[in-house]
Scaffold this motif. Sequence first.
Motif, PDB file in Angstrom:
ATOM      1  N   HIS A  74       0.819  -1.220   0.000  1.00 47.13           N
ATOM      2  CA  HIS A  74       0.000   0.000   0.000  1.00 47.13           C
ATOM      3  C   HIS A  74       0.854   1.271   0.000  1.00 47.13           C
ATOM      4  O   HIS A  74       0.311   2.367   0.202  1.00 47.13           O
ATOM      5  CB  HIS A  74      -0.930   0.010   1.215  1.00 47.13           C
ATOM      6  N   LEU A  75       2.196   1.114  -0.214  1.00 43.06           N
ATOM      7  CA  LEU A  75       3.129   2.250  -0.287  1.00 43.06           C
ATOM      8  C   LEU A  75       3.166   3.062   1.005  1.00 43.06           C
ATOM      9  O   LEU A  75       3.451   4.260   1.000  1.00 43.06           O
ATOM     10  CB  LEU A  75       2.783   3.170  -1.463  1.00 43.06           C
ATOM     11  N   GLU A  76       2.873   2.386   2.113  1.00 44.73           N
ATOM     12  CA  GLU A  76       2.919   3.055   3.421  1.00 44.73           C
ATOM     13  C   GLU A  76       4.277   2.740   4.071  1.00 44.73           C
ATOM     14  O   GLU A  76       4.406   1.876   4.928  1.00 44.73           O
ATOM     15  CB  GLU A  76       1.758   2.563   4.290  1.00 44.73           C
ATOM     16  N   TYR A  77       5.261   3.472   3.611  1.00 45.20           N
ATOM     17  CA  TYR A  77       6.627   3.135   3.972  1.00 45.20           C
ATOM     18  C   TYR A  77       6.952   3.446   5.432  1.00 45.20           C
ATOM     19  O   TYR A  77       7.809   2.801   6.036  1.00 45.20           O
ATOM     20  CB  TYR A  77       7.603   3.872   3.045  1.00 45.20           C
ATOM     21  N   GLU A  78       6.273   4.425   5.997  1.00 41.71           N
ATOM     22  CA  GLU A  78       6.507   4.704   7.416  1.00 41.71           C
ATOM     23  C   GLU A  78       6.083   3.531   8.280  1.00 41.71           C
ATOM     24  O   GLU A  78       6.802   3.103   9.192  1.00 41.71           O
ATOM     25  CB  GLU A  78       5.767   5.967   7.863  1.00 41.71           C
ATOM     26  N   ASP A  79       4.879   2.955   7.955  1.00 41.69           N
ATOM     27  CA  ASP A  79       4.408   1.794   8.705  1.00 41.69           C
ATOM     28  C   ASP A  79       5.328   0.606   8.481  1.00 41.69           C
ATOM     29  O   ASP A  79       5.627  -0.151   9.412  1.00 41.69           O
ATOM     30  CB  ASP A  79       2.980   1.437   8.281  1.00 41.69           C
ATOM     31  N   ALA A  80       5.750   0.430   7.251  1.00 38.12           N
ATOM     32  CA  ALA A  80       6.647  -0.681   6.940  1.00 38.12           C
ATOM     33  C   ALA A  80       7.956  -0.549   7.730  1.00 38.12           C
ATOM     34  O   ALA A  80       8.466  -1.531   8.270  1.00 38.12           O
ATOM     35  CB  ALA A  80       6.928  -0.718   5.436  1.00 38.12           C
ATOM     36  N   LEU A 124      12.956  -2.418   1.018  1.00 37.22           N
ATOM     37  CA  LEU A 124      12.464  -1.186   1.636  1.00 37.22           C
ATOM     38  C   LEU A 124      13.565  -0.132   1.660  1.00 37.22           C
ATOM     39  O   LEU A 124      13.305   1.057   1.417  1.00 37.22           O
ATOM     40  CB  LEU A 124      11.983  -1.481   3.061  1.00 37.22           C
ATOM     41  N   LEU A 125      14.818  -0.551   1.932  1.00 37.42           N
ATOM     42  CA  LEU A 125      15.936   0.389   1.941  1.00 37.42           C
ATOM     43  C   LEU A 125      16.136   0.994   0.557  1.00 37.42           C
ATOM     44  O   LEU A 125      16.386   2.198   0.419  1.00 37.42           O
ATOM     45  CB  LEU A 125      17.214  -0.326   2.396  1.00 37.42           C
ATOM     46  N   GLU A 126      15.997   0.160  -0.458  1.00 36.28           N
ATOM     47  CA  GLU A 126      16.148   0.656  -1.824  1.00 36.28           C
ATOM     48  C   GLU A 126      15.053   1.673  -2.156  1.00 36.28           C
ATOM     49  O   GLU A 126      15.311   2.718  -2.762  1.00 36.28           O
ATOM     50  CB  GLU A 126      16.104  -0.517  -2.800  1.00 36.28           C
ATOM     51  N   ILE A 127      13.807   1.326  -1.734  1.00 38.08           N
ATOM     52  CA  ILE A 127      12.688   2.233  -2.023  1.00 38.08           C
ATOM     53  C   ILE A 127      12.868   3.561  -1.293  1.00 38.08           C
ATOM     54  O   ILE A 127      12.708   4.637  -1.878  1.00 38.08           O
ATOM     55  CB  ILE A 127      11.357   1.570  -1.609  1.00 38.08           C
ATOM     56  N   ILE A 128      13.219   3.493   0.003  1.00 37.61           N
ATOM     57  CA  ILE A 128      13.382   4.721   0.797  1.00 37.61           C
ATOM     58  C   ILE A 128      14.526   5.556   0.242  1.00 37.61           C
ATOM     59  O   ILE A 128      14.423   6.791   0.150  1.00 37.61           O
ATOM     60  CB  ILE A 128      13.622   4.370   2.272  1.00 37.61           C
ATOM     61  N   SER A 129      15.619   4.897  -0.151  1.00 36.55           N
ATOM     62  CA  SER A 129      16.756   5.629  -0.724  1.00 36.55           C
ATOM     63  C   SER A 129      16.345   6.331  -2.010  1.00 36.55           C
ATOM     64  O   SER A 129      16.696   7.505  -2.229  1.00 36.55           O
ATOM     65  CB  SER A 129      17.919   4.670  -1.005  1.00 36.55           C
ATOM     66  N   THR A 130      15.607   5.605  -2.851  1.00 30.41           N
ATOM     67  CA  THR A 130      15.156   6.208  -4.117  1.00 30.41           C
ATOM     68  C   THR A 130      14.230   7.389  -3.858  1.00 30.41           C
ATOM     69  O   THR A 130      14.355   8.441  -4.488  1.00 30.41           O
ATOM     70  CB  THR A 130      14.445   5.152  -4.964  1.00 30.41           C
ATOM     71  N   GLU A 131      13.302   7.191  -2.934  1.00 33.03           N
ATOM     72  CA  GLU A 131      12.362   8.276  -2.616  1.00 33.03           C
ATOM     73  C   GLU A 131      13.083   9.482  -2.003  1.00 33.03           C
ATOM     74  O   GLU A 131      12.739  10.631  -2.284  1.00 33.03           O
ATOM     75  CB  GLU A 131      11.286   7.772  -1.657  1.00 33.03           C
ATOM     76  N   PHE A 132      14.080   9.208  -1.174  1.00 30.79           N
ATOM     77  CA  PHE A 132      14.840  10.302  -0.552  1.00 30.79           C
ATOM     78  C   PHE A 132      15.584  11.094  -1.620  1.00 30.79           C
ATOM     79  O   PHE A 132      15.588  12.333  -1.605  1.00 30.79           O
ATOM     80  CB  PHE A 132      15.823   9.740   0.473  1.00 30.79           C
TER      81      PHE A 132
END
Length: 704
Positions: A74-80, A124-132
């Motif tokens: 659900h793209l809720e990365y904070e919860d993840a 998740l690290l890859e996604i957060i890094s990309t989003e950052f």
Amino acid sequence: MKTYRGRPQLGGLQHESKSLVKIISDTSGLAESISVKVRQLDLEQSRVQLAIKHVEDVQELKFCISGIQRAMEHLEYEDAARHMHKALGFDKRILEGSFAEISVPSASNPEYPTVMLANSKAKLLEIISTEFEGATQRQSEEDITRYFKLFPLLGEEQVGLDKYSQFVCAIVSGKAQASLAGPPKSPTFYADTLIRLFESVAVIIDQHQPVIEKFYGPGKMLRVIQRLQEESDTRSRKVLEAFEEEREIARKVAEIKAFREPKRTTLQSSGTIRSLTPQPGSSNMQQSSSIPEVIDPRELDINLNEMVLISQRAHLYNRFLESRAKSEVEQLKDDHAGEALLEKQKDLHNESGLLRVSGLSRKVEEVIDHYLAIEEFFLRRSVDRAMKIDEYDAGNQTSSCVDDVFYILKKTISRAVYTSNVDCLAAMINFIKNTLEMDYISGFQRNMASVFSNGDTRDARFQYMILLNNVNVSIDYLEKLTVEIEQECVSTIASLSEHSLAKAKVVLSGLTGSSSKFKRILNHGIEELYERTLKPRLRPLLQDSYKDIKYVVTDEEYAEQEALNSFVNRFMSGLDNLVDAFKSTLTDDNYNQVIANAVTTLTRTWEDIIFDTKFNKMGAIRFEKDLRAVGFYIVSLTSFPLREKLTRLNQMAMLLDLEELEDLYEIWGNNAGAITWRLTDGEVRRILRSRIDFHPEEVARLKL
């Protein structure tokens, strides 16, 4: 008989004791048995609780893993990230335990928990890094903060700090490149560019430190500060390289060194002393120059000011970084993991957490080296020019070179102070000291040595006195300059340590040595002037003043001398004529010293005359009045305390004024009171024998 009757009672007691022991033993055994059962029960209960906790933890782990997957879908990365943080917090025995490996996998997720967590964390690290990174490109502060705070939840603090560092370093880099994009329009363009670079780093540290401390903990800003220092080192070197290229610093320094080597050229003296005669517009400008005009001095002045600004701002920036980094280091030392991190960095970083070898510091040292070479050339060239265009304007006490040279010195030393570099200041002070002694004062000495080569003329005296004034005013200027620069050191480089400030004061005290040399030259010059021009005229002055004057007088002669006051009038008029030129030309200090020398000679000469003069009582009274009038006159000539020099003459007048020889005992020996006699016993007898009414035999019999 009594012992026999007590035997049945002892037997009964023994029987009862055995029964009691058996009861206690049985009770103890029962209690022990119950205690063992209770301990077994407690052990079983704790095992059950551990099992329940284990089951609950495994269920919670399973819930976290499913929560991670569901949140990521659900793209809720904070919860993840929060689920991941919780999952990673479980004990390794649970994560790798057989029960978890059986219970957690499902048909949709058949992998072991550790595998699932590792895969989910990597994704998740890859996604957060990309989003950052996307947020940093969009310059979205909200999204930058949103994703930046998730890295610690994944146990990737260093990754988060590195990415954040890349972000802020990119800001610094962009601003620095933009500043250098345009042409250098202002005289301090590169210094201003460097200042803006430092300010941008300082603003980032101030603004971002609370964010990092909030999400990463105290002390974690150190990593960002270190990366910012590395980036600012790179950018500042580019700025300084552009500065050196655009301002052609290397070429100028090379040309300066070519003229300075292989040996030091001695500056020319200010030329013939006749240039100091009081003629309007007179000048001793020479056609040749000992220092060639290879570089426009105005251009050098601009370059020097920019170099000073670069050094000063770099010093303040380094002090700021050191202060902030040291604060972070202190906080890390309170944490075991932080202390281990510092231990790993000690090869590259110092105790403050900053680079042991800073590229900025090395480059600024190069700039300071160039600054010293140019400043020394600029100083010598300016002093040389000031000495060559030296001229005298009527009404002044000094020639123009004094004010010109000390204006240059003040400017040069102030610039050295503003570099905030004590070693640079020390080098400049030493060079200034050498310049003053070898080029400036030596020029005056050469002229003083040759000024009377054509005889003791009026112009020669005047020129010599102006040279003495130059030296005297130079001493005053030098002492004032030392005090002013010390105050500048305190106010301008207050950011220095106490040790550095103390060193700066020691360095400045080197100028005091030059002042002492100037004073010796001045004293010798005044003595030379006095011996050559005034001293030879003092004895004739006294002799002429005493013409027709005698101190063996009748009442009528006394009244006549009282009315004419010939001696006092001749003496005052004659001395006024002698010292008038000195008073109108010399500085107050020089004039006072000349008068002090003259009074010393006059009193000694006068003493000799009095010793050879005869007196009667009326003549002694006349002499005392003459002495008092001359004393008032001499004291009025100068602000120096000269009355002390008349002490011996006053004591001679006191002896000559005695009514009877026996009256001496009232003022001699134990009865002297406040009088400190400067006359010897022999001199007392000699002066008393000058009274014609005192018999020599009676004088000889005096017990002194």
